[in-house]
Design a protein around this motif. Structure first.
Motif, PDB file in Angstrom:
ATOM      1  N   LYS A   1      30.606  65.735  56.247  1.00  0.00           N
ATOM      2  CA  LYS A   1      31.437  64.568  56.556  1.00  0.00           C
ATOM      3  C   LYS A   1      31.001  63.366  55.718  1.00  0.00           C
ATOM      4  N   LEU A   2      29.697  63.177  55.577  1.00  0.00           N
ATOM      5  CA  LEU A   2      29.172  62.070  54.776  1.00  0.00           C
ATOM      6  C   LEU A   2      29.679  62.158  53.337  1.00  0.00           C
TER       7      LEU A   2
ATOM      8  N   TYR B   1      32.436  63.779  52.231  1.00  0.00           N
ATOM      9  CA  TYR B   1      33.890  63.659  52.124  1.00  0.00           C
ATOM     10  C   TYR B   1      34.427  62.308  52.580  1.00  0.00           C
ATOM     11  N   GLU B   2      33.564  61.417  53.050  1.00  0.00           N
ATOM     12  CA  GLU B   2      33.988  60.039  53.294  1.00  0.00           C
ATOM     13  C   GLU B   2      34.266  59.319  51.978  1.00  0.00           C
ATOM     14  N   HIS B   3      33.750  59.839  50.873  1.00  0.00           N
ATOM     15  CA  HIS B   3      33.950  59.234  49.555  1.00  0.00           C
ATOM     16  C   HIS B   3      35.240  59.700  48.888  1.00  0.00           C
TER      17      HIS B   3
END
Length: 187
Positions: free
Chosen positions: A100-101, A103-105
């Motif tokens: 998740k960290l 793909y937050e970008h």
């Protein structure tokens, strides 16, 4: 004599006019700073934490709390942040949070490339993410043995994320991160 002087002046003026006619002067384009970095030399890093790894000798490491580390690259204004967590029957949650960290970008990223990492001999399994584009980070990874240990790493630059500008430094640090991931050993 006056005709001769006028003729002489006319020739000088004509030569001056002809010689002063040049192409339009154009401003020079802005130059770009050429960034060359030394060939990386790696050294093993080990302390009381339950894992060890190799890191660039030119980087400065600082231990944070709970076996987390900040690996600073002052010349490049970059830092690799490592976090360590114990796996307490929550490997799925840790994996989901790490993914998740990354793909937050996706909002700023042009592309995210996933490169799985498997080393059965050392029992290190993970994923290396290369984030292309103007995202805040251009590389992240996680490594685990799936039973006890879980490490995440990400690099951040202290500059506005213009990928073209920081590309040489980003590539250099990305290679260091891959080396770090590939040399993790559990104690």
């Amino acid at each position: 004599m006056i005709k001769r002087t006028l003729g002489f002046l006319a020739i000088i003026m004509l030569l001056t006019l002809v010689s002063s006619c040049k192409k339009d002067v154009l401003p020079k384009p802005t130059s770009q700073l050429r960034l060359d970095y030394p060939v990386a030399k790696y050294a093993s890093f080990s302390n009381h934490c339950p894992f060890e790894f190799e890191m660039n000798e030119d980087a400065i490491i600082k231990e944070d709390k709970d076996c987390g580390f900040s690996i600073h690259y002052p010349k490049m204004k970059a830092t690799i942040y490592l976090t360590y967590k114990m796996v307490n029957n929550d490997i799925n949650t840790l994996l989901r949070d790490a993914q998740k960290l990354t793909y937050e970008h996706v909002i700023k990223a042009d592309d995210i490339l996933e490169q799985p990492y498997l080393n059965n001999d050392k029992k290190v399994y993970g994923m290396f993410y290369q984030v292309d584009g103007n995202a805040a980070t251009n590389a992240q990874f996680y490594a685990t043995d799936s039973i006890k240990h879980f490490v995440t790493g990400s690099v951040y630059f202290y500059a506005k994320p213009k990928f073209d500008s920081i590309m040489p430094a980003a590539s250099y640090v990305k290679n260091d991160m891959q080396r770090l991931l590939e040399t993790i050993k559990w104690k």
